[in-house]
Design an enzyme around this catalytic site. Structure first.
Site, PDB file in Angstrom:
ATOM      1  N   GLU A 119      51.127 -11.447   1.046  1.00 49.26           N
ATOM      2  CA  GLU A 119      50.848 -12.212  -0.167  1.00 49.26           C
ATOM      3  C   GLU A 119      51.297 -11.553  -1.484  1.00 49.26           C
ATOM      4  OE1 GLU A 119      46.690 -13.271   0.137  1.00 49.26           O
ATOM      5  OE2 GLU A 119      47.120 -14.782   1.672  1.00 49.26           O
ATOM      6  N   GLU A 131      48.890 -17.808   7.547  1.00 44.53           N
ATOM      7  CA  GLU A 131      47.462 -17.970   7.304  1.00 44.53           C
ATOM      8  C   GLU A 131      47.199 -19.397   6.860  1.00 44.53           C
ATOM      9  OE1 GLU A 131      45.608 -15.262   4.574  1.00 44.53           O
ATOM     10  OE2 GLU A 131      46.557 -13.475   5.423  1.00 44.53           O
TER      11      GLU A 131
END
Length: 465
Positions: A142, A255
């Site tokens: 991320e 995710e």
């Protein structure tokens, strides 16, 4: 994504802990690690994304939070030794592993960029794994805020850093997962700046891996419009939905998930997102997560770390009901082909016509590969084999007799193996009443498989009467 010539159908789960201050998969402070790995296997997952921190790799701590009574074989190990055990036990269950560079340090949050003063970009992974089931590395979890995607700033352009990091890890034979910026979600600049390592064969092992969440994680403006959730299609297509068709590179969602409480806006998002993934043929995924102690999302288990949450498990089953299966067997890995859930995402394996034969399409698998090196998939875009049915009436077959006015016919299936590997099982779905299945083993009421003693060599055929 192809493994040994067959499409890889991923149903993955995130199981975190190595990246935290415990340096262990969470839950084993109370319960047996085998319980969690069995839970993953028994709920039809075939892969685990395992977060770690760079600090864990560098310092390899040994004072770990483990319940020695329930995990007698784990106490006294260092973090990296425990990771080895985790990977080996996953392999015993046919579970693939993706190592996820989740954090720089365990005590802080997720860093904006892939480096800091203590851990520069030149700080490479100090441990590599040659185990067959370590199939991928997620290069950086991320990137966000100051992270960019382009070709103007070497200090912040995540895509250019990903190219450099991949080239520095050239000894790794598996896949390289590259997330987007804005917490993994934005990959629209791939259209102009795709990952290019300078080596086409390495480029073929790059996987784009967005992260995507609904309102329980962050209640974005698009979740609060009159046309929610249908307005999300255009947004997600711009961010990453275009990649497969435009670039030919695969997309695997690294995710997704959420609280998904019954009747909530978050459940609306989760249900819509699953159907959107199915419609776009992007169902290869890793659900976040097993752990109940993920603050924003919760996990597949209740807070007691033991009780499953059926509504979440149902979401994961809907997203990917038929993943590829792996089994270690006599020094080889047997791979049972999976199938993507939507018909328009399928590619079939043809069973050819011959004298007294009929034609159908079957799932060809498993195939065998050696374990001398990790599974090294190529990433040419391909979909999973489909299963079609042998007709219950019509042409073909030899009439043997009649029963109650209906013909009893004998059909021969001629199965051709056009793959480079030995096929050791084929599943066949028959839309007919079977009187004598002879050398087919019954899996369910209408699904059969070839017997365990039968194998089909590359470029060979086998007749099943």
């Amino acid at each position: 994504i192809l493994v040994n010539g067959q499409p890889l159908v991923l149903k993955g789960i995130n199981y975190f802990g190595f990246e935290t201050e415990t340096y262990t998969p969470h839950g084993i402070w109370s319960y047996d690690l085998n319980f969690y790995l069995d839970f993953i296997k028994n709920n039809n997952f075939n892969a685990i994304r395992v977060p770690f921190s760079l600090e864990m790799v560098k310092n390899n701590p040994s004072n770990l939070n483990i319940n020695c009574a329930t995990n007698p074989g784990l106490c006294g190990k260092t973090a990296l030794q425990l990771l080895d055990v985790f990977i080996d036990r996953a392999a015993e269950r046919g579970l693939l592993i993706m190592l996820d560079n989740h954090r720089i340090t365990p005590g802080g949050g997720i860093s904006e960029l892939w480096y800091n003063n203590e851990y520069p970009e030149s700080q490479k992974f100090t441990k590599t794994h040659c185990r067959w089931n370590v199939f991928a590395i997620d290069l950086k979890n991320e990137p966000h805020d100051s992270a960019s995607w382009g070709n103007s700033n070497a200090a912040t352009d995540w895509n250019k850093a990903a190219e450099r990091i991949i080239n520095s890890l050239s000894s790794f034979l598996g896949l390289f997962f590259v997330e987007g910026i804005e917490w993994g979600n934005r990959l629209e600049n791939v259209a102009q700046f795709p990952i290019n390592t300078g080596n086409p064969s390495v480029n073929n092992r790059v996987v784009y891996s967005p992260h995507c969440y609904g309102p329980s994680v962050y209640d974005r403006p698009e979740f609060n419009t009159p046309d929610f959730p249908n307005n999300l299609d255009g947004i997600y297509m711009v961010k990453y939905g275009f990649i497969v068709n435009q670039t030919g590179q695969p997309v695997v969602v690294g995710e997704w998930g959420g609280r998904a409480e019954v009747g909530s806006k978050d459940m609306t998002w989760n249900q819509w997102y699953v159907e959107w993934l199915r419609s776009k043929c992007i169902t290869n995924n890793f659900y976040w997560c097993l752990n109940p102690n993920s603050a924003d999302t919760g996990g597949l288990l209740e807070d007691d770390w033991l009780t499953p949450i059926p509504r979440k498990i149902n979401l994961t089953n809907r997203a990917q009901p038929n993943p590829t299966k792996f089994q270690a067997q006599n020094g080889q890995i047997c791979i049972t082909a999976g199938a993507f859930p939507e018909a328009h995402c399928q590619v079939g394996v043809k069973v050819t016509d011959g004298p007294g034969t009929t034609t159908t399409t079957v799932n060809a698998g498993p195939t065998t590969i050696t374990t001398s090196a990790p599974i090294a998939p190529s990433t040419a875009v391909a979909q999973a084999p489909s299963t079609t049915t042998v007709p219950s009436s019509g042409g073909g077959g030899v009439t043997l007799s009649t029963e109650n006015g209906s013909a009893v016919k004998q059909y021969t299936l001629r199965i051709s193996n056009g793959s480079p590997s030995t096929v050791c099982s084929v599943h066949i779905k028959l839309n007919a009443s079977i009187k004598d299945k002879w050398n087919l083993d019954e899996v369910s009421s209408d699904l059969y498989r070839t017997p365990s003693w039968m194998t089909i060599a590359p470029d060979a055929v086998a007749d099943q009467a």
